[in-house]
Design an enzyme around this catalytic site. Structure first.
Site, PDB file in Angstrom:
ATOM      1  N   CYS A  91       0.813  -1.226   0.000  1.00  0.00           N
ATOM      2  CA  CYS A  91       0.000   0.000   0.000  1.00  0.00           C
ATOM      3  C   CYS A  91       0.850   1.282   0.000  1.00  0.00           C
ATOM      4  CB  CYS A  91      -0.939   0.012   1.193  1.00  0.00           C
ATOM      5  SG  CYS A  91      -0.179  -0.541   2.723  1.00  0.00           S
ATOM      6  N   HIS A 146      -2.928   6.167   4.701  1.00  0.00           N
ATOM      7  CA  HIS A 146      -1.496   6.370   4.931  1.00  0.00           C
ATOM      8  C   HIS A 146      -1.095   7.750   4.395  1.00  0.00           C
ATOM      9  CE1 HIS A 146      -1.351   2.306   6.122  1.00  0.00           C
ATOM     10  NE2 HIS A 146      -0.634   1.764   5.149  1.00  0.00           N
TER      11      HIS A 146
HETATM   12  P1  NAP Z   1      -7.421  -9.373   8.414  1.00  0.00           P
HETATM   13  O1  NAP Z   1      -8.413  -8.304   8.618  1.00  0.00           O
HETATM   14  O2  NAP Z   1      -6.760  -9.988   9.582  1.00  0.00           O
HETATM   15  O3  NAP Z   1      -8.129 -10.543   7.524  1.00  0.00           O
HETATM   16  C1  NAP Z   1      -7.474 -11.738   7.191  1.00  0.00           C
HETATM   17  C2  NAP Z   1      -8.318 -12.519   6.204  1.00  0.00           C
HETATM   18  O4  NAP Z   1      -7.585 -13.668   5.766  1.00  0.00           O
HETATM   19  C3  NAP Z   1      -9.603 -13.034   6.815  1.00  0.00           C
HETATM   20  O5  NAP Z   1     -10.595 -13.094   5.816  1.00  0.00           O
HETATM   21  C4  NAP Z   1      -9.208 -14.441   7.243  1.00  0.00           C
HETATM   22  O6  NAP Z   1     -10.299 -15.314   7.367  1.00  0.00           O
HETATM   23  C5  NAP Z   1      -8.362 -14.838   6.054  1.00  0.00           C
HETATM   24  N1  NAP Z   1      -7.482 -15.949   6.360  1.00  0.00           N
HETATM   25  C6  NAP Z   1      -6.460 -15.964   7.246  1.00  0.00           C
HETATM   26  N2  NAP Z   1      -5.886 -17.182   7.252  1.00  0.00           N
HETATM   27  C7  NAP Z   1      -6.560 -17.946   6.358  1.00  0.00           C
HETATM   28  C8  NAP Z   1      -6.467 -19.293   5.930  1.00  0.00           C
HETATM   29  N3  NAP Z   1      -5.557 -20.119   6.417  1.00  0.00           N
HETATM   30  N4  NAP Z   1      -7.332 -19.728   4.978  1.00  0.00           N
HETATM   31  C9  NAP Z   1      -8.270 -18.892   4.476  1.00  0.00           C
HETATM   32  N5  NAP Z   1      -8.428 -17.609   4.856  1.00  0.00           N
HETATM   33  C10 NAP Z   1      -7.574 -17.148   5.785  1.00  0.00           C
HETATM   34  O7  NAP Z   1      -6.237  -8.896   7.478  1.00  0.00           O
HETATM   35  P2  NAP Z   1      -6.252  -7.823   6.275  1.00  0.00           P
HETATM   36  O8  NAP Z   1      -5.836  -6.510   6.788  1.00  0.00           O
HETATM   37  O9  NAP Z   1      -7.535  -7.932   5.517  1.00  0.00           O
HETATM   38  O10 NAP Z   1      -5.044  -8.341   5.386  1.00  0.00           O
HETATM   39  C11 NAP Z   1      -5.074  -9.602   4.737  1.00  0.00           C
HETATM   40  C12 NAP Z   1      -3.835  -9.741   3.856  1.00  0.00           C
HETATM   41  O11 NAP Z   1      -3.902  -8.769   2.802  1.00  0.00           O
HETATM   42  C13 NAP Z   1      -2.503  -9.454   4.562  1.00  0.00           C
HETATM   43  O12 NAP Z   1      -2.013 -10.574   5.225  1.00  0.00           O
HETATM   44  C14 NAP Z   1      -1.635  -9.017   3.427  1.00  0.00           C
HETATM   45  O13 NAP Z   1      -1.060 -10.129   2.778  1.00  0.00           O
HETATM   46  C15 NAP Z   1      -2.606  -8.317   2.498  1.00  0.00           C
HETATM   47  N6  NAP Z   1      -2.532  -6.845   2.676  1.00  0.00           N
HETATM   48  C16 NAP Z   1      -1.927  -6.151   1.734  1.00  0.00           C
HETATM   49  C17 NAP Z   1      -1.811  -4.797   1.865  1.00  0.00           C
HETATM   50  C18 NAP Z   1      -1.080  -4.038   0.836  1.00  0.00           C
HETATM   51  O14 NAP Z   1      -0.217  -3.293   1.219  1.00  0.00           O
HETATM   52  N7  NAP Z   1      -1.402  -4.174  -0.428  1.00  0.00           N
HETATM   53  C19 NAP Z   1      -2.331  -4.130   2.947  1.00  0.00           C
HETATM   54  C20 NAP Z   1      -2.966  -4.861   3.928  1.00  0.00           C
HETATM   55  C21 NAP Z   1      -3.065  -6.243   3.770  1.00  0.00           C
HETATM   56  P3  NAP Z   1     -11.056 -15.491   8.791  1.00  0.00           P
HETATM   57  O15 NAP Z   1     -11.892 -14.259   9.005  1.00  0.00           O
HETATM   58  O16 NAP Z   1     -11.857 -16.719   8.578  1.00  0.00           O
HETATM   59  O17 NAP Z   1      -9.986 -15.633   9.830  1.00  0.00           O
HETATM   60  O1  3JN Z   2       1.037  -2.417   7.649  1.00  0.00           O
HETATM   61  C1  3JN Z   2       0.581  -1.827   6.658  1.00  0.00           C
HETATM   62  O2  3JN Z   2       0.195  -0.665   6.698  1.00  0.00           O
HETATM   63  C2  3JN Z   2       0.524  -2.547   5.362  1.00  0.00           C
HETATM   64  C3  3JN Z   2       0.561  -4.017   5.545  1.00  0.00           C
HETATM   65  C4  3JN Z   2       0.782  -4.846   4.564  1.00  0.00           C
HETATM   66  C5  3JN Z   2       0.912  -6.271   4.779  1.00  0.00           C
HETATM   67  C6  3JN Z   2       0.444  -6.859   5.966  1.00  0.00           C
HETATM   68  C7  3JN Z   2       0.622  -8.219   6.183  1.00  0.00           C
HETATM   69  C8  3JN Z   2       1.264  -8.993   5.261  1.00  0.00           C
HETATM   70  C9  3JN Z   2       1.522  -7.061   3.817  1.00  0.00           C
HETATM   71  C10 3JN Z   2       1.916  -6.459   2.501  1.00  0.00           C
HETATM   72  O3  3JN Z   2       1.049  -6.432   1.662  1.00  0.00           O
HETATM   73  O4  3JN Z   2       3.035  -6.036   2.294  1.00  0.00           O
HETATM   74  C11 3JN Z   2       1.716  -8.426   4.063  1.00  0.00           C
HETATM   75  C12 3JN Z   2       2.436  -9.292   3.099  1.00  0.00           C
HETATM   76  O5  3JN Z   2       3.646  -9.172   2.978  1.00  0.00           O
HETATM   77  O6  3JN Z   2       1.772 -10.123   2.479  1.00  0.00           O
END
Ligand code: NAP
Ligand code: 3JN
Length: 334
Positions: free
Chosen positions: A129, A245
């Site tokens: 992000c 952010h």
């Molecule tokens: P979150 O609110 O904690 O949600 C996690 C999601 O993943 C929930 O839907 C959870 O399901 C699911 N999950 C976790 N473990 C799983 C498994 N083993 N099998 C199936 N589903 C599973 O986290 P979030 O903030 O949405 O972030 C999720 C992911 O998105 C991060 O880990 C990261 O890789 C990515 N992300 C990317 C950015 C970016 O910078 N582009 C920013 C934030 C996040 P349940 O509800 O059933 O537990």
């Molecule tokens: O912390 C933030 O503001 C952004 C978080 C991103 C993030 C959180 C958990 C796992 C990432 C990401 O997209 O870089 C990951 C990941 O590496 O998959």
């Protein structure tokens, strides 16, 4: 666009919910929709276009007959299931860092490098992000004046750390205001009324003293802009802001760009809004950017310490342009 069979993996999470909302808000043509999460979400439903959709447990068989899958369930889940999805002919837009730096996998911000989408072999990566909102602004400056160095400090919202982190900030803020200490389990220190120069909250530090979030900004910026010569240094900081952010960015260029020239270029840039009117105290703010699709830039000024550099302030909704919206835009290109 022909309607597509779409799946969202991690649909119950903070990013997954924004993915569903963005698909709905942009009227993405959907033939069928699967919402996938872990065993923990068995029996839950999510709402899409006013209808209840049952949450299914993610498995290797989830993607048969699915055209496009948006993943936001963490890197481990992507590594396990995205290749199965791709093998079944589904194109995965992955929001984790699982393959971001893999030279075979496109890392895409549609306003910057849409041409890379067509090089995919079943998986396309959504960048971090903090990187996304910065490169949307850097791209037109790089095209016009060739960027040589970027120095960025981030002020990252708690929503970037997921739903548990949002609860921690809310509960801790109330506790601290009531004169209590307020415990912490998500962040390594109290986040309420504090700034923490460590992202992510666990296993953050790499051998060179930078955090992994900082190294993502360094490496992803070069890959997306297609220029390994741009030098980037980053300090990423978690601040007690719920969403959006903010970034302080210093940009050095080969060709001198004045602040006025930069503002003119950025006013034409896709996905960018210039908010820069000092007389009216107008500059980008997290509280105003939340829920918006654009990236906001202001406080653009000539760096008085350097003959060919600019300072600026960049704000965007990290859950939208920083995650869900960027993924849906890639799906629209597909
Ligand atoms: P979150 O609110 O904690 O949600 C996690 C999601 O993943 C929930 O839907 C959870 O399901 C699911 N999950 C976790 N473990 C799983 C498994 N083993 N099998 C199936 N589903 C599973 O986290 P979030 O903030 O949405 O972030 C999720 C992911 O998105 C991060 O880990 C990261 O890789 C990515 N992300 C990317 C950015 C970016 O910078 N582009 C920013 C934030 C996040 P349940 O509800 O059933 O537990
Ligand atoms: O912390 C933030 O503001 C952004 C978080 C991103 C993030 C959180 C958990 C796992 C990432 C990401 O997209 O870089 C990951 C990941 O590496 O998959």
């Amino acid at each position: 666009m022909n309607p597509r069979a779409v799946a969202v993996a991690g649909a119950t999470g903070v990013v997954g919910r924004q993915m569903l909302k963005t698909l709905e808000d942009r009227n993405f043509p959907i033939k069928s929709l699967k919402v996938l999460a872990s065993e923990r979400s068995k029996g839950k439903t999510l709402t899409f276009k006013g209808e209840e959709v049952p949450v299914e447990v993610l498995s290797e068989d989830s993607f048969k007959g699915v055209d496009i899958a948006l993943f936001s369930a963490g890197g481990g889940t992507s590594k396990k299931y995205a290749p199965c999805a791709a093998k079944d002919g589904c194109v995965v837009v992955d929001n984790s860092s699982a393959w971001r730096m893999d030279p075979e996998v496109p890392l895409v911000v549609p306003e910057v490098n849409p041409g890379d989408i067509q090089k995919h072999k079943g998986i396309i990566e959504n960048p971090n992000c903090s990187t996304i909102q910065m490169v949307v602004v850097l791209k037109p400056l790089h095209d016009a004046a060739q960027i040589t160095r970027v120095v960025v400090s981030t002020y990252q919202a708690v929503s970037g750390a997921g739903s548990a982190a949002l609860n921690e900030l809310a509960e801790q803020s109330a506790a601290v205001l009531n004169g209590e200490a307020g415990g912490h389990s998500v962040f390594p220190h109290t986040i309420a009324f504090n700034c923490i120069p460590q992202i992510p909250q666990k296993d953050a530090f790499t051998e060179n003293g930078y955090t992994s979030e900082e190294m993502k900004m360094v490496n992803e910026t070069k890959k997306i802009l297609g220029d390994a010569n741009i030098r980037v240094t980053a300090t990423t900081v978690r601040v007690p802001v719920f969403n959006c952010h903010s970034e302080s960015v210093n940009v050095e260029t080969v060709k001198k760009l004045t602040a006025d020239q930069a503002r003119a270029l950025l006013r034409q840039a896709p996905g960018v809004i210039v908010e820069d009117d000092l007389d009216n105290q107008l500059y980008p703010l997290a509280v105003r950017a939340t829920g918006k699709w654009d990236t906001f830039v202001g406080r653009i000024r000539d760096d008085i310490s350097h003959p060919s550099a600019l300072d600026m302030w960049i704000v965007s909704d990290n859950l939208l342009k920083g995650a869900a919206l960027n993924a849906v835009q890639i799906a629209e290109y597909l």
